[in-house]
Scaffold this active site. Sequence first.
Site, mmCIF file in Angstrom:
data_model
loop_
_atom_site.group_PDB
_atom_site.id
_atom_site.type_symbol
_atom_site.label_atom_id
_atom_site.label_comp_id
_atom_site.label_asym_id
_atom_site.label_seq_id
_atom_site.Cartn_x
_atom_site.Cartn_y
_atom_site.Cartn_z
ATOM 1 N N HIS A 100 0.835 -1.208 0.000
ATOM 2 C CA HIS A 100 0.000 0.000 0.000
ATOM 3 C C HIS A 100 0.866 1.253 0.000
ATOM 4 C CE1 HIS A 100 -3.379 2.660 1.074
ATOM 5 N NE2 HIS A 100 -2.511 3.245 1.881
ATOM 6 N N GLU A 101 1.890 1.275 0.845
ATOM 7 C CA GLU A 101 2.777 2.441 0.876
ATOM 8 C C GLU A 101 3.544 2.576 -0.438
ATOM 9 O OE1 GLU A 101 2.300 4.545 3.085
ATOM 10 O OE2 GLU A 101 1.102 3.251 4.368
ATOM 11 N N HIS A 104 1.584 4.533 -2.837
ATOM 12 C CA HIS A 104 1.747 5.988 -2.740
ATOM 13 C C HIS A 104 2.998 6.448 -3.481
ATOM 14 C CE1 HIS A 104 -1.609 6.723 -0.180
ATOM 15 N NE2 HIS A 104 -1.138 6.012 0.838
#
Length: 231
Positions: A100-101, A104
Amino acid sequence: MGFFFDPTYVLVIAGMLISMAASAYVNTTFRRYDQVPSERRLTGTEAAAYILQQSGITDVRITSIPGELTDNYNGSDKTLNLSQSTANSTSVAAIGVAAHECGHAVQDAKGYWPMRLRTALVPAANIGSTLSFPIIIAGVLMSWNQTLIHIGILLFSLALLFQLVTLPVEFNASHRALSILSSGGLLTPEEVPMVRHVLTAAALTYVAAALATFLQLLRLILLFGNNRDDN
């Protein structure tokens, strides 16, 4: 004057309960799947490094930070910060959070416009959160000066705007993470739905935060938004 004890306070309580429920849900979900080791036994750090490499991102540094679920991506210094519970763990949950990071980081590399908008809103949202209540109180003390009160409410609304813009950023990062994990071979087909549960639970915390802020804004409007010419 029912300033501190008023019926609208139920909106604050409702917001707190919603936020607490979302936080409890994400913690429970993370701990559940943190007990499931991934078949490939990659750590969160190794998974993040692989995803960044496959995405052609070479200017992002992976670091380990204290805490649990404190993971974040910092676009200003190009660091992907993984909490200790993620960086060194081989669990399905840890790989999902790391991915998920990375989502980003991919957004940043591709110039994803909602992310840029959120970054641009940070100073305004911080100012709004800090100054809104003092300005509203000043307006009340100055014989219900509606100009000051409305400015304070408007400033507080910037915090809600920031959280609303955050929603597509977070959901998109999770979508990118699931796509990468599904096609990159880091997880088995059986493990991908587990990650989806973790990321969905995490996303609900942002929804809860936005809803709680909306309820607080509604309370401010009900309390102070009407003209008080009778005072």
